[in-house]
Design a protein around this motif. Structure first.
Motif, PDB file in Angstrom:
ATOM      1  N   GLN A  73      42.782  48.012  88.070  1.00 45.35           N
ATOM      2  CA  GLN A  73      42.249  48.897  89.843  1.00 45.35           C
ATOM      3  C   GLN A  73      43.121  48.394  90.898  1.00 45.35           C
ATOM      4  OE1 GLN A  73      41.601  52.906  89.580  1.00 45.35           O
ATOM      5  NE2 GLN A  73      42.602  53.555  87.677  1.00 45.35           N
ATOM      6  N   PRO A  74      43.526  48.018  91.692  1.00 47.47           N
ATOM      7  CA  PRO A  74      43.030  48.019  92.681  1.00 47.47           C
ATOM      8  C   PRO A  74      41.523  48.844  93.386  1.00 47.47           C
ATOM      9  CG  PRO A  74      45.451  48.520  92.798  1.00 47.47           C
ATOM     10  CD  PRO A  74      44.583  49.358  91.609  1.00 47.47           C
ATOM     11  N   GLY A  75      41.058  47.623  94.508  1.00 51.46           N
ATOM     12  CA  GLY A  75      39.580  48.105  94.905  1.00 51.46           C
ATOM     13  C   GLY A  75      38.962  47.430  93.431  1.00 51.46           C
ATOM     14  N   GLY A  76      39.189  47.592  92.228  1.00 50.10           N
ATOM     15  CA  GLY A  76      37.965  47.143  91.358  1.00 50.10           C
ATOM     16  C   GLY A  76      37.564  45.007  91.054  1.00 50.10           C
ATOM     17  N   SER A  77      36.972  45.234  90.366  1.00 50.80           N
ATOM     18  CA  SER A  77      36.429  43.880  89.885  1.00 50.80           C
ATOM     19  C   SER A  77      36.725  43.372  88.647  1.00 50.80           C
ATOM     20  CB  SER A  77      35.575  43.677  90.694  1.00 50.80           C
ATOM     21  OG  SER A  77      34.647  44.051  91.980  1.00 50.80           O
ATOM     22  N   LEU A  78      36.851  42.103  88.849  1.00 50.55           N
ATOM     23  CA  LEU A  78      37.360  41.019  87.390  1.00 50.55           C
ATOM     24  C   LEU A  78      36.090  39.634  87.567  1.00 50.55           C
ATOM     25  CD1 LEU A  78      40.507  41.322  86.686  1.00 50.55           C
ATOM     26  CD2 LEU A  78      38.708  42.159  84.829  1.00 50.55           C
ATOM     27  N   ARG A  79      35.570  39.165  86.895  1.00 53.70           N
ATOM     28  CA  ARG A  79      34.921  38.006  85.960  1.00 53.70           C
ATOM     29  C   ARG A  79      35.474  36.848  85.621  1.00 53.70           C
ATOM     30  NH1 ARG A  79      28.831  36.427  84.700  1.00 53.70           N
ATOM     31  NH2 ARG A  79      28.043  34.732  86.760  1.00 53.70           N
ATOM     32  N   LEU A  80      36.017  35.635  85.978  1.00 55.68           N
ATOM     33  CA  LEU A  80      36.738  34.530  85.242  1.00 55.68           C
ATOM     34  C   LEU A  80      35.732  33.684  84.915  1.00 55.68           C
ATOM     35  CD1 LEU A  80      40.363  34.479  86.488  1.00 55.68           C
ATOM     36  CD2 LEU A  80      39.485  36.808  84.975  1.00 55.68           C
ATOM     37  N   ALA A  81      35.476  33.587  83.410  1.00 55.99           N
ATOM     38  CA  ALA A  81      35.230  32.226  83.125  1.00 55.99           C
ATOM     39  C   ALA A  81      35.922  30.982  83.003  1.00 55.99           C
ATOM     40  CB  ALA A  81      33.753  32.278  82.089  1.00 55.99           C
ATOM     41  N   CYS A  82      34.917  30.128  83.246  1.00 51.83           N
ATOM     42  CA  CYS A  82      36.011  28.744  82.449  1.00 51.83           C
ATOM     43  C   CYS A  82      35.020  27.864  81.571  1.00 51.83           C
ATOM     44  CB  CYS A  82      36.517  27.917  82.922  1.00 51.83           C
ATOM     45  SG  CYS A  82      37.396  25.853  83.094  1.00 51.83           S
ATOM     46  N   ALA A  83      34.582  27.886  80.280  1.00 51.03           N
ATOM     47  CA  ALA A  83      33.776  27.153  79.554  1.00 51.03           C
ATOM     48  C   ALA A  83      34.591  25.531  79.120  1.00 51.03           C
ATOM     49  CB  ALA A  83      33.412  27.462  78.218  1.00 51.03           C
ATOM     50  N   ALA A  84      33.647  23.957  80.063  1.00 50.07           N
ATOM     51  CA  ALA A  84      34.164  22.533  79.651  1.00 50.07           C
ATOM     52  C   ALA A  84      33.249  22.293  78.759  1.00 50.07           C
ATOM     53  CB  ALA A  84      34.137  21.841  81.176  1.00 50.07           C
ATOM     54  N   ARG A 106      29.476  27.592  89.185  1.00 50.57           N
ATOM     55  CA  ARG A 106      28.920  26.648  88.173  1.00 50.57           C
ATOM     56  C   ARG A 106      27.711  26.707  87.939  1.00 50.57           C
ATOM     57  NH1 ARG A 106      30.279  20.583  90.266  1.00 50.57           N
ATOM     58  NH2 ARG A 106      30.355  20.372  87.951  1.00 50.57           N
ATOM     59  N   ASP A 107      27.696  27.162  86.969  1.00 48.19           N
ATOM     60  CA  ASP A 107      26.453  26.849  86.372  1.00 48.19           C
ATOM     61  C   ASP A 107      26.117  25.079  85.568  1.00 48.19           C
ATOM     62  OD1 ASP A 107      24.346  27.035  83.999  1.00 48.19           O
ATOM     63  OD2 ASP A 107      24.763  29.078  84.053  1.00 48.19           O
ATOM     64  N   ASN A 108      25.812  24.478  85.728  1.00 49.02           N
ATOM     65  CA  ASN A 108      25.570  23.018  85.535  1.00 49.02           C
ATOM     66  C   ASN A 108      25.132  22.873  84.123  1.00 49.02           C
ATOM     67  OD1 ASN A 108      26.560  22.094  87.046  1.00 49.02           O
ATOM     68  ND2 ASN A 108      25.477  21.744  88.205  1.00 49.02           N
ATOM     69  N   ALA A 109      24.637  24.153  83.826  1.00 49.58           N
ATOM     70  CA  ALA A 109      23.359  24.367  82.168  1.00 49.58           C
ATOM     71  C   ALA A 109      24.041  24.207  80.588  1.00 49.58           C
ATOM     72  CB  ALA A 109      22.541  25.325  82.163  1.00 49.58           C
ATOM     73  N   ASP A 110      25.003  25.369  81.253  1.00 50.49           N
ATOM     74  CA  ASP A 110      26.222  25.142  80.253  1.00 50.49           C
ATOM     75  C   ASP A 110      27.723  25.317  80.198  1.00 50.49           C
ATOM     76  OD1 ASP A 110      26.719  29.153  80.416  1.00 50.49           O
ATOM     77  OD2 ASP A 110      27.449  27.431  81.562  1.00 50.49           O
ATOM     78  N   ASN A 111      27.451  24.111  81.359  1.00 43.21           N
ATOM     79  CA  ASN A 111      29.537  23.755  81.921  1.00 43.21           C
ATOM     80  C   ASN A 111      30.219  24.796  81.994  1.00 43.21           C
ATOM     81  OD1 ASN A 111      30.334  20.850  83.209  1.00 43.21           O
ATOM     82  ND2 ASN A 111      30.829  20.737  81.022  1.00 43.21           N
ATOM     83  N   THR A 112      29.973  25.393  82.702  1.00 44.11           N
ATOM     84  CA  THR A 112      31.212  26.396  83.157  1.00 44.11           C
ATOM     85  C   THR A 112      30.880  27.170  84.231  1.00 44.11           C
ATOM     86  OG1 THR A 112      30.015  27.601  80.378  1.00 44.11           O
ATOM     87  CG2 THR A 112      30.855  29.344  81.811  1.00 44.11           C
ATOM     88  N   MET A 113      32.277  27.869  84.488  1.00 44.28           N
ATOM     89  CA  MET A 113      32.409  28.122  86.169  1.00 44.28           C
ATOM     90  C   MET A 113      32.715  29.028  86.115  1.00 44.28           C
ATOM     91  SD  MET A 113      35.563  25.402  87.118  1.00 44.28           S
ATOM     92  CE  MET A 113      36.999  25.267  86.238  1.00 44.28           C
ATOM     93  N   TYR A 114      32.175  30.232  87.014  1.00 43.17           N
ATOM     94  CA  TYR A 114      33.312  31.153  87.372  1.00 43.17           C
ATOM     95  C   TYR A 114      34.036  31.681  88.529  1.00 43.17           C
ATOM     96  CZ  TYR A 114      29.718  31.551  83.970  1.00 43.17           C
ATOM     97  OH  TYR A 114      28.330  31.999  82.614  1.00 43.17           O
ATOM     98  N   LEU A 115      34.800  33.022  88.417  1.00 44.94           N
ATOM     99  CA  LEU A 115      35.413  33.242  89.406  1.00 44.94           C
ATOM    100  C   LEU A 115      35.314  34.209  89.315  1.00 44.94           C
ATOM    101  CD1 LEU A 115      37.210  32.471  92.404  1.00 44.94           C
ATOM    102  CD2 LEU A 115      38.705  33.664  90.429  1.00 44.94           C
ATOM    103  N   GLN A 116      34.356  34.836  90.765  1.00 41.62           N
ATOM    104  CA  GLN A 116      33.909  36.477  90.626  1.00 41.62           C
ATOM    105  C   GLN A 116      34.414  37.061  91.691  1.00 41.62           C
ATOM    106  OE1 GLN A 116      31.908  38.374  89.660  1.00 41.62           O
ATOM    107  NE2 GLN A 116      32.258  39.923  90.343  1.00 41.62           N
TER     108      GLN A 116
END
Length: 122
Positions: free
Chosen positions: A13-24, A72-82
């Motif tokens: 819903q508008p005003g809500g939040s999501l977190r996207l992850a991208c594992a590389a 980005r988290d270099n330990a697990d090679n993942t980037m995020y978009l909050q």
């Protein structure tokens, strides 16, 4: 072989939040740019945020400044978009991209995730 696998999209819903992850896997992005793009129906793909390692800077589109945070988290090679305080105009397919020679142009990136749908609607 380079692979980017995205997760975290959905309906909110508008005003809500999501977190996207991208594992590389299959490469190291220490030097090249990494980014999140989005594409709304009938519109061109646009840069949402990117990290230019060579320049040591993070870019955000004006439309998402103050609401989205890329990391980005270099330990697990993942980037995020909050994504916080989401708006209907944030709706679209979100893609992660890696090993960009530049930061903002889709043409600069040779590797892409499969895309994840984000829908902001009441």
């Amino acid at each position: 072989q380079v692979q980017l696998v995205e997760s975290g999209g959905g309906l909110v819903q508008p005003g809500g939040s999501l977190r996207l992850a991208c594992a590389a896997s299959g490469f190291s992005s220490d030097y090249y740019a990494i980014a999140w793009f989005r594409q709304a129906p009938g519109k061109e793909r646009e840069a949402v945020s990117c990290i230019s390692n060579s320049a040591g800077s993070t870019y955000y589109a004006n439309s998402v400044k103050g609401r989205f945070t890329m990391s980005r988290d270099n330990a697990d090679n993942t980037m995020y978009l909050q994504m916080n305080n989401l708006k209907p105009e944030d709706t679209g397919v979100y893609y992660c991209a890696a090993e960009g020679l530049g930061c903002l142009s889709p043409a600069e990136y040779p590797y892409w995730g499969q895309g994840t749908q984000v829908t902001v609607s009441s």
